[in-house]
Design a protein around this motif. Structure first.
Motif, PDB file in Angstrom:
ATOM      1  N   ALA A   1      -4.899  -6.368  13.731  1.00  0.00           N
ATOM      2  CA  ALA A   1      -4.109  -6.359  14.890  1.00  0.00           C
ATOM      3  C   ALA A   1      -2.467  -6.064  14.715  1.00  0.00           C
ATOM      4  CB  ALA A   1      -4.376  -7.675  15.843  1.00  0.00           C
ATOM      5  N   THR A   2      -2.492  -6.310  13.487  1.00  0.00           N
ATOM      6  CA  THR A   2      -0.710  -6.154  13.265  1.00  0.00           C
ATOM      7  C   THR A   2      -0.815  -5.086  11.925  1.00  0.00           C
ATOM      8  OG1 THR A   2      -1.132  -7.883  11.694  1.00  0.00           O
ATOM      9  CG2 THR A   2      -0.197  -8.386  13.674  1.00  0.00           C
ATOM     10  N   GLY A   3      -1.636  -4.174  11.863  1.00  0.00           N
ATOM     11  CA  GLY A   3      -1.494  -2.965  10.954  1.00  0.00           C
ATOM     12  C   GLY A   3      -1.386  -3.495   9.416  1.00  0.00           C
ATOM     13  N   GLY A   4      -1.741  -4.650   9.088  1.00  0.00           N
ATOM     14  CA  GLY A   4      -2.018  -5.231   7.784  1.00  0.00           C
ATOM     15  C   GLY A   4      -0.561  -5.855   7.273  1.00  0.00           C
ATOM     16  N   ASP A   5       0.491  -6.042   8.453  1.00  0.00           N
ATOM     17  CA  ASP A   5       1.630  -6.690   8.174  1.00  0.00           C
ATOM     18  C   ASP A   5       1.489  -8.151   8.015  1.00  0.00           C
ATOM     19  OD1 ASP A   5       4.158  -8.093   8.684  1.00  0.00           O
ATOM     20  OD2 ASP A   5       4.891  -6.239   9.331  1.00  0.00           O
ATOM     21  N   MET A   6       1.556  -8.677   6.838  1.00  0.00           N
ATOM     22  CA  MET A   6       1.428 -10.068   6.574  1.00  0.00           C
ATOM     23  C   MET A   6       2.051 -11.026   7.452  1.00  0.00           C
ATOM     24  SD  MET A   6      -0.913 -11.988   4.763  1.00  0.00           S
ATOM     25  CE  MET A   6      -1.415 -10.728   3.393  1.00  0.00           C
ATOM     26  N   GLU A   7       3.438 -10.946   7.637  1.00  0.00           N
ATOM     27  CA  GLU A   7       4.159 -11.705   8.249  1.00  0.00           C
ATOM     28  C   GLU A   7       3.924 -11.693   9.752  1.00  0.00           C
ATOM     29  OE1 GLU A   7       5.857 -13.902   6.734  1.00  0.00           O
ATOM     30  OE2 GLU A   7       5.165 -13.107   4.897  1.00  0.00           O
ATOM     31  N   LYS A   8       3.540 -10.462  10.329  1.00  0.00           N
ATOM     32  CA  LYS A   8       3.147 -10.485  11.662  1.00  0.00           C
ATOM     33  C   LYS A   8       1.730 -10.956  12.033  1.00  0.00           C
ATOM     34  CE  LYS A   8       5.983  -6.242  12.932  1.00  0.00           C
ATOM     35  NZ  LYS A   8       5.920  -4.975  13.265  1.00  0.00           N
ATOM     36  N   ALA A   9       0.975 -10.837  10.714  1.00  0.00           N
ATOM     37  CA  ALA A   9      -0.343 -11.546  11.088  1.00  0.00           C
ATOM     38  C   ALA A   9      -0.322 -13.178  11.205  1.00  0.00           C
ATOM     39  CB  ALA A   9      -1.399 -11.132   9.801  1.00  0.00           C
ATOM     40  N   ILE A  10       0.619 -13.411  10.235  1.00  0.00           N
ATOM     41  CA  ILE A  10       0.916 -15.133  10.392  1.00  0.00           C
ATOM     42  C   ILE A  10       1.168 -15.463  11.614  1.00  0.00           C
ATOM     43  CG2 ILE A  10       2.091 -17.027   9.413  1.00  0.00           C
ATOM     44  CD1 ILE A  10       2.572 -15.453   6.855  1.00  0.00           C
ATOM     45  N   ASP A  11       2.298 -14.813  12.347  1.00  0.00           N
ATOM     46  CA  ASP A  11       2.856 -15.085  14.056  1.00  0.00           C
ATOM     47  C   ASP A  11       1.827 -14.810  14.720  1.00  0.00           C
ATOM     48  OD1 ASP A  11       5.345 -15.464  12.878  1.00  0.00           O
ATOM     49  OD2 ASP A  11       6.134 -13.510  13.309  1.00  0.00           O
ATOM     50  N   TYR A  12       0.836 -13.809  14.744  1.00  0.00           N
ATOM     51  CA  TYR A  12      -0.231 -13.424  15.375  1.00  0.00           C
ATOM     52  C   TYR A  12      -1.101 -14.738  15.496  1.00  0.00           C
ATOM     53  CZ  TYR A  12      -4.618 -11.275  17.035  1.00  0.00           C
ATOM     54  OH  TYR A  12      -5.681 -10.908  17.984  1.00  0.00           O
TER      55      TYR A  12
ATOM     56  N   MET B   1      -2.345   3.337   9.464  1.00  0.00           N
ATOM     57  CA  MET B   1      -2.717   1.812   9.305  1.00  0.00           C
ATOM     58  C   MET B   1      -2.975   1.432   7.939  1.00  0.00           C
ATOM     59  SD  MET B   1      -4.794  -0.956  11.620  1.00  0.00           S
ATOM     60  CE  MET B   1      -6.253  -0.784  10.944  1.00  0.00           C
ATOM     61  N   ALA B   2      -2.462   0.447   7.469  1.00  0.00           N
ATOM     62  CA  ALA B   2      -2.877   0.008   5.950  1.00  0.00           C
ATOM     63  C   ALA B   2      -4.121  -0.321   5.948  1.00  0.00           C
ATOM     64  CB  ALA B   2      -1.849  -1.027   5.486  1.00  0.00           C
ATOM     65  N   GLU B   3      -4.854  -0.135   4.638  1.00  0.00           N
ATOM     66  CA  GLU B   3      -6.176  -0.580   4.493  1.00  0.00           C
ATOM     67  C   GLU B   3      -6.159  -2.127   4.393  1.00  0.00           C
ATOM     68  OE1 GLU B   3      -9.743  -0.445   1.458  1.00  0.00           O
ATOM     69  OE2 GLU B   3      -8.013   0.793   1.029  1.00  0.00           O
ATOM     70  N   ILE B   4      -7.029  -2.789   5.338  1.00  0.00           N
ATOM     71  CA  ILE B   4      -7.213  -4.237   5.187  1.00  0.00           C
ATOM     72  C   ILE B   4      -8.321  -4.652   3.948  1.00  0.00           C
ATOM     73  CG2 ILE B   4      -7.742  -6.391   6.542  1.00  0.00           C
ATOM     74  CD1 ILE B   4      -5.644  -4.487   7.618  1.00  0.00           C
ATOM     75  N   THR B   5      -7.537  -5.026   2.865  1.00  0.00           N
ATOM     76  CA  THR B   5      -8.514  -5.389   1.627  1.00  0.00           C
ATOM     77  C   THR B   5      -8.760  -6.914   1.611  1.00  0.00           C
ATOM     78  OG1 THR B   5      -6.384  -5.924   0.434  1.00  0.00           O
ATOM     79  CG2 THR B   5      -7.063  -3.785   0.462  1.00  0.00           C
ATOM     80  N   ALA B   6      -9.769  -7.157   0.848  1.00  0.00           N
ATOM     81  CA  ALA B   6     -10.373  -8.713   0.859  1.00  0.00           C
ATOM     82  C   ALA B   6      -9.261  -9.158   0.321  1.00  0.00           C
ATOM     83  CB  ALA B   6     -11.348  -8.673  -0.120  1.00  0.00           C
ATOM     84  N   ALA B   7      -8.542  -8.888  -0.507  1.00  0.00           N
ATOM     85  CA  ALA B   7      -7.294  -9.691  -1.314  1.00  0.00           C
ATOM     86  C   ALA B   7      -6.207 -10.143  -0.072  1.00  0.00           C
ATOM     87  CB  ALA B   7      -6.571  -8.720  -2.232  1.00  0.00           C
ATOM     88  N   MET B   8      -5.929  -9.333   0.797  1.00  0.00           N
ATOM     89  CA  MET B   8      -4.932  -9.464   1.891  1.00  0.00           C
ATOM     90  C   MET B   8      -5.673 -10.490   2.941  1.00  0.00           C
ATOM     91  SD  MET B   8      -4.061  -5.433   2.804  1.00  0.00           S
ATOM     92  CE  MET B   8      -3.256  -5.924   4.457  1.00  0.00           C
ATOM     93  N   VAL B   9      -6.858 -10.316   3.061  1.00  0.00           N
ATOM     94  CA  VAL B   9      -7.576 -11.401   3.970  1.00  0.00           C
ATOM     95  C   VAL B   9      -7.541 -12.758   3.085  1.00  0.00           C
ATOM     96  CG1 VAL B   9      -9.741 -12.116   4.998  1.00  0.00           C
ATOM     97  CG2 VAL B   9      -8.971  -9.821   4.878  1.00  0.00           C
ATOM     98  N   LYS B  10      -7.777 -12.840   1.967  1.00  0.00           N
ATOM     99  CA  LYS B  10      -7.701 -14.040   1.060  1.00  0.00           C
ATOM    100  C   LYS B  10      -6.327 -14.767   1.178  1.00  0.00           C
ATOM    101  CE  LYS B  10      -8.946 -15.615  -3.415  1.00  0.00           C
ATOM    102  NZ  LYS B  10      -7.729 -16.136  -4.010  1.00  0.00           N
ATOM    103  N   GLU B  11      -5.259 -13.732   1.195  1.00  0.00           N
ATOM    104  CA  GLU B  11      -3.949 -14.342   1.129  1.00  0.00           C
ATOM    105  C   GLU B  11      -3.703 -15.063   2.052  1.00  0.00           C
ATOM    106  OE1 GLU B  11       0.796 -12.834   0.560  1.00  0.00           O
ATOM    107  OE2 GLU B  11      -0.875 -11.349  -0.082  1.00  0.00           O
ATOM    108  N   LEU B  12      -3.891 -14.228   3.434  1.00  0.00           N
ATOM    109  CA  LEU B  12      -3.635 -15.001   4.655  1.00  0.00           C
ATOM    110  C   LEU B  12      -4.273 -16.135   5.022  1.00  0.00           C
ATOM    111  CD1 LEU B  12      -2.139 -14.304   7.298  1.00  0.00           C
ATOM    112  CD2 LEU B  12      -3.915 -12.934   8.191  1.00  0.00           C
ATOM    113  N   ARG B  13      -5.572 -15.911   4.562  1.00  0.00           N
ATOM    114  CA  ARG B  13      -6.225 -17.583   4.547  1.00  0.00           C
ATOM    115  C   ARG B  13      -5.574 -18.628   3.979  1.00  0.00           C
ATOM    116  NH1 ARG B  13     -11.049 -19.911   5.936  1.00  0.00           N
ATOM    117  NH2 ARG B  13     -11.938 -21.261   4.460  1.00  0.00           N
ATOM    118  N   GLU B  14      -5.413 -18.391   2.535  1.00  0.00           N
ATOM    119  CA  GLU B  14      -4.454 -19.378   1.855  1.00  0.00           C
ATOM    120  C   GLU B  14      -3.211 -19.584   2.443  1.00  0.00           C
ATOM    121  OE1 GLU B  14      -4.282 -17.469  -2.016  1.00  0.00           O
ATOM    122  OE2 GLU B  14      -6.337 -17.836  -2.494  1.00  0.00           O
ATOM    123  N   ARG B  15      -2.472 -18.892   3.214  1.00  0.00           N
ATOM    124  CA  ARG B  15      -1.226 -19.202   3.760  1.00  0.00           C
ATOM    125  C   ARG B  15      -1.403 -19.964   4.936  1.00  0.00           C
ATOM    126  NH1 ARG B  15       2.919 -14.207   3.136  1.00  0.00           N
ATOM    127  NH2 ARG B  15       4.379 -15.572   4.060  1.00  0.00           N
TER     128      ARG B  15
END
Length: 206
Positions: free
Chosen positions: A29-40, A1-15
């Motif tokens: 929950a989605t293994g660091g997949d940004m698009e799946k996280a948005i759907d989640y 599973m990809a490491e969940i970085t603060a930058a990823m969290v920030k990007e998802l929050r902005e989106r």
């Protein structure tokens, strides 16, 4: 599973506008997949909104929007559950966006259940006649009418229209996201749209 970085969290929050912890959970929950996280997050929001849908919403805002130097005017009432949410910038901005949507996209009803039966029956007759005039076989005309009727609902029903600021989502999806974010049931109750000279006979030239 990809490491969940603060930058990823920030990007998802902005989106998505979701909270930091919710964004982190979604990425985990989605293994660091940004698009799946948005759907989640969207699915979670839908579930939260569905739970709140039956709750009484008697507070809110009546907003007026004037466009085109006074040529188009909209009055809209949007309800929420508490005066606290009604006074937030996010709720008021949402109401303003809905007023702008009504001004630009000219809906006639809020949802398809509001469309009178006689209007639907007349539209079906027109669509069936169109299909027949196009030479469509009798056996497929009903199917064609149903497909075109769906298009009709998307044009005249506010909640089914593409949102003018983001056509990838409908006004209903925008409403659902706001319910999830603000934590209260929100109802677009009624609106009136006025356009200068609408319905008046135009003077004939010489």
């Amino acid at each position: 599973m990809a490491e969940i970085t603060a930058a990823m969290v920030k990007e998802l929050r902005e989106r998505t506008g979701a909270g930091m912890m919710d964004c982190k959970k979604a990425l985990m929950a989605t293994g660091g997949d940004m698009e799946k996280a948005i759907d989640y997050l969207r699915e979670k929001g839908l579930a939260q909104a569905a739970k709140k849908a039956g709750r009484l919403a008697t507070e809110g805002v009546v907003d007026a929007y004037i466009h085109g130097g006074g040529r188009i005017g909209v009055l809209v009432e949007v309800n929420c559950e508490t005066d606290f949410v009604a006074k937030t910038d996010e709720f008021r901005l949402f109401v303003r966006d809905i007023a702008m949507q009504i001004a630009a996209a000219r809906p006639e009803y809020i949802k398809r259940e509001d469309v009178p039966e006689h209007v639907i029956a007349r539209e079906k007759e027109i669509l069936a006649a169109q299909a027949a005039n196009e030479g469509k076989p009798e056996k497929v005309i009903e199917k064609i009418v149903q497909g075109r009727l769906e298009k009709f609902f998307k044009e005249v029903c506010l909640l089914e229209q593409p949102f003018i600021k983001n056509p990838d989502i409908t006004v209903q999806q925008l409403l659902t996201e706001k319910i999830a974010r603000l934590g209260e049931n929100i109802v677009i109750r009624r609106f009136a749209r006025f356009e200068l000279g609408e319905g008046l006979a135009k003077p004939q030239g010489d």
